[in-house]
Enzyme design. Sequence first.
Site: not given
Ligand code: ADP
Length: 319
Positions: A11, A72, A103, A127, A215, A249
């Site tokens: 995100g 993603r 994360d 977040d 309110h 958003h």
């Molecule tokens: P954010 O980084 O905002 O938390 P996401 O949870 O969608 O967003 O994670 C972003 C990208 O990081 C995922 O689309 C994937 O490519 C990668 N990712 C997420 N989890 C893992 C994992 N366990 N191992 C390797 N790559 C990961």
Amino acid sequence: MKKIGVLTSGGDSPGMNPAIRAVVRKAIFHNVEVYGIYGGYTGLISGNIKKLELGSVGDIIHRGGTMLHTARCPEFKTPEGQQKGIEQLKAHGIEGLVVIGGDGSYRGARALTQQGYPCVGVPGTIDNDIPGTEVTIGFDTALNTVIDALDKIRDTATSHERTFVIEVMGRDAGDLALFAGLAGGAETILIPEEDFDMAEVADRLRKGQERGKKHSIIIVAEGVCSGNDFAKQLKEATNFDTRVSVLGHIQRGGSPTASDRVLASRLGARAVELLIEGKGGRAVGIEKNTLVDYDIVEALERKHRLDLDLVKLSKELSI
Ligand code: ADP
């Protein structure tokens, strides 16, 4: 280290651009070449990689979003996907990578680290749910966006003597809801870290009305339920009518605040320093206004904690 890469993933959050700028300029300051990887881990796998110069990051410090775009990428969760990424990095001669994201993106950086490739994570998400830092890049801007919306909703709520339910983002974390509720004077703040009692919510609304409040504002974190679901439950339980506003958003966009720009600049630059010092596998953060860094594996094992004193304070101030 003579060549490093930078990508944004997951995100987006306001402040990713000043973080990229800091990575690029800090690296060039130390005579290190920087490569931008476009489209997160998807661009890493496909090799969408271009060299960045000082001018490549000109005029972006004040812009929301990310000039490197984000994505993603489910394939990157597999060891094969990660190997493809490492091969691309090696083919370009890139010796270390800065990953700016939430994360999920950190898990990707951890996977690369566990496969022997040096990565440093920079916390970029609205977040505020990343362990190893008290605040993430984008949180302050999103918070100010929510406050701006809340103040406007308050005007119309007062005119019509209405109760508003406002749904805010935050995934499983209640930080954005809590800080927005406190800064915006909401009567009730519902966060995923705490169960709520509908009778208590109704009681607060009634007491407010009895003392002449024109309110009421209820903030619901998306991790609790949707604003519409909550409004329905409240109506069924108490017959209270509400208007629902889902901010959506808009919370992810906008020019980063001064605070986010400074944070992004500090964290981005620190990530580069770590790579230059040969310290891969770290996650940078800020605690008590001091830069910190943790082993990325350990950082991900920790849990981000909401400030419970603020939960208590918000209740005391909204009696
Ligand atoms: P954010 O980084 O905002 O938390 P996401 O949870 O969608 O967003 O994670 C972003 C990208 O990081 C995922 O689309 C994937 O490519 C990668 N990712 C997420 N989890 C893992 C994992 N366990 N191992 C390797 N790559 C990961």
